[in-house]
Write an enzyme that holds these catalytic residues in place. Structure first.
Site, short mmCIF file in Angstrom:
data_model
loop_
_atom_site.label_atom_id
_atom_site.label_comp_id
_atom_site.label_asym_id
_atom_site.label_seq_id
_atom_site.Cartn_x
_atom_site.Cartn_y
_atom_site.Cartn_z
N SER A 235 -9.38 -1.46 7.55
CA SER A 235 -8.83 -1.38 6.08
C SER A 235 -8.10 -2.69 5.83
CB SER A 235 -7.88 -0.16 6.06
OG SER A 235 -8.77 1.22 6.07
N SER B 254 -9.63 1.16 3.50
CA SER B 254 -8.72 2.06 2.71
C SER B 254 -7.45 1.40 1.79
CB SER B 254 -7.96 3.05 3.43
OG SER B 254 -7.09 2.45 4.54
N LYS C 10 0.90 -1.06 0.08
CA LYS C 10 -0.03 0.02 -0.03
C LYS C 10 0.78 1.20 0.23
CE LYS C 10 -3.84 1.77 2.99
NZ LYS C 10 -4.43 1.52 4.32
N1 GLN Z 1 -12.95 3.28 7.31
C1 GLN Z 1 -12.26 3.55 8.77
C2 GLN Z 1 -11.80 4.96 8.31
O1 GLN Z 1 -12.26 5.59 7.47
C3 GLN Z 1 -11.34 2.52 8.70
C4 GLN Z 1 -9.97 3.21 7.72
C5 GLN Z 1 -8.51 2.24 8.23
O2 GLN Z 1 -8.65 1.28 8.60
N2 GLN Z 1 -7.62 2.69 7.51
O3 GLN Z 1 -11.31 5.60 9.16
#
Ligand code: GLN
Length: 487
Positions: free
Chosen positions: A177, A153, A78
């Site tokens: 994520s 994400s 990532k």
């Molecule tokens: N969807 C969650 C957020 O927007 C988790 C994102 C993540 O785990 N980086 O914060």
């Protein structure tokens, strides 16, 4: 020597160690697959073609080294992990030309283990989001259906692994994520215990939540990657010095030796009918294989979305203060005055979702509101931890859904950010608690989209988690390869 990209990490290692093919051939095949599938899914922000081929040749010249567990294996990470070469953008325009002068601890560990980094994958800006639609560089598409999001994400990492670009990737999980995109793309994802993996050199979102972890197409490959990336690091004081077991060599568990706790607050959520159907069938298969399924309760779970979005936003607003147009990336050149420089740089180069979180975070930390929101949320976090520990006294691991809906069409929730926050309900509790969780595919819907189940354990119980996941992997229907359908 065609289609080496089909091999998983274990199969590829066998081929490399028996000299059936070379690292260069394997890496070339991955790069070819990336070239072929990228126009469809857009999972990568950078493909490190030259760098990867040069590294593969170097490895081949030195010869196969069995002491390096990932020798010659192409891996995608990532774009929040710092490494030399392309910029590390975290999906943000403000970092579009940021070239780190250091390397993330996990990237170094991958390289030392012989892995070849072939691509940096797309993500929501600063890892804030659940669909990869918030990447400043455009969305990634779900390889099962190109009109749908891959989750987020770490949507780029999940889509890339699901599309067989690579057999393994790294993502980060602050509130789901890794697990949620893995579920929506039909692959496996592991969020390690907070502190199991060093956060050094990872663009920070919520520092008390963030944890890097692997995505792959089976449980064994998650174990291979975790064995390499886990462990202490002098540059991250939160990285635990606990010994790292060889997660690849675990005592197997049979489904009938497992007692799994089903948190009723998660299982009674409002599921899309196709998801409910897959989950019911999966549950039946697991029970038929002999596992004991037991209802448990996490009474404070209903506060987890609010708690997470207060605490994570607070941490994000602090972490993102460093992007001021002076020290990193984008700088607005229009004004000569310092405050205007800060303001304009941040205004122009940060997206709406990131700004929303900064505003929210600054608000809950401001004097007058700190006690009402931030302190209260920190207290509720503790209550959720207590619920979680209590539930695990009655079972070996918890078993829960990952998402109440299938991968959704692009733009479906653009007008309603709160709705997307609510969708994170299944994954956030684990991050609030700092415990490990593993998401595995549960089956395919009639409309051809996957969903997942997650196993959750106590801190540092990754061995139990992996062994149980392996038992369930043999019971749940394999999802196979995606179809790249456009509707
Ligand atoms: N969807 C969650 C957020 O927007 C988790 C994102 C993540 O785990 N980086 O914060």
């Amino acid at each position: 020597m065609t289609e080496l990209w089909r091999l998983d990490l274990g199969q590829a290692t066998l081929g490399l160690s028996s000299r059936r093919f070379s690292a260069t051939e394997l890496v070339s095949s991955a790069l070819e697959r990336i070239r072929e599938t990228e126009p469809l899914i857009g999972a990568c922000l950078a493909v490190l073609e030259e760098q990867a081929l040069a590294r593969a040749r170097e490895l081949d010249e030195a010869g196969y080294d069995e002491t390096k567990p990932l020798w010659g294996l192409p891996i995608a990470v990532k774009d929040v992990f710092c490494l030399a070469g392309p910029p590390t953008t975290a999906g943000s325009k403000i970092l579009a030309n940021y070239h780190p002068v250091f390397e993330a601890a996990v990237v170094r560990k991958l390289k030392e283990a012989g892995a070849v980094i072939v691509a940096k994958t797309n993500c929501d800006e600063f890892a804030m989001g659940s669909s990869t639609e918030f990447s400043a560089f455009g969305p990634t598409k779900n390889p099962w259906r190109l009109d749908r999001v891959p989750g987020g994400s770490s949507g780029g990492a999940a889509a890339s692994v699901a599309a067989f670009q690579t057999a393994g990737g790294l993502g980060t999980d602050t509130g789901g994520s890794i697990r949620q995109p893995a579920a929506l793309c039909g692959c496996f994802g592991l969020k390690p215990t907070y502190g199991r993996v060093s956060r050094y050199g990872i663009v920070a979102y919520g520092s008390s939540f963030d944890q890097a972890g692997p995505l792959a197409r089976n449980v064994d490959d998650l174990a291979r990657l975790l064995t390499v990336i886990a462990g202490p690091d002098g540059r991250d004081s939160t990285a635990s010095s606990r010994e790292v077991p060889d997660y690849r060599r675990l005592d197997p568990v049979k489904p009938n030796e497992l007692t799994l706790g089903l948190p009723k607050e998660l299982w009674s959520a409002d599921f899309e009918p196709e998801v409910a159907k897959i989950l019911a069938e999966a549950k039946e298969r697991i029970a038929a294989a002999g596992a004991t399924l037991k209802e448990v309760s996490l009474p404070n779970l209903r506060f987890s979305v609010a708690t997470y979005y207060i605490l994570a936003a607070a941490e994000a607003s602090t972490n993102l203060a460093r992007y001021d147009g002076v020290r990193y990336g984008f700088r607005d050149g229009e004004e000569n005055e310092l405050v205007a420089l800060y303001r304009n740089s941040r205004t122009k180069a940060m997206g709406a979702e990131v700004k929303r979180r900064i505003m929210l975070g600054a608000f809950v930390l401001s004097s007058g509101y700190y006690d009402a929101y931030f302190r209260k949320a920190a207290q509720v976090r503790r209550l959720i931890w207590q619920d979680y520990s209590k539930a695990l006294e009655q079972c070996d691991l918890l078993l829960a859904p990952v998402s109440s809906i299938l991968a959704w069409p692009f733009g479906a929730f653009t007008a309603d950010p709160l709705k997307v926050y609510q969708l994170d309900m299944m994954t956030l509790p684990l991050n609030l608690v700092g415990a490990p969780g593993l998401s595995l595919p549960a089956g395919l819907s009639e409309s051809g989209l996957p969903t997942g189940l997650q196993l959750m354990g106590r801190a540092f119980e990754e061995p139990r988690l992996l062994a149980a996941a392996k038992a369930l992997e043999g019971v749940l229907p394999p999802v196979g390869a995606p179809s790249f359908r456009s509707t």
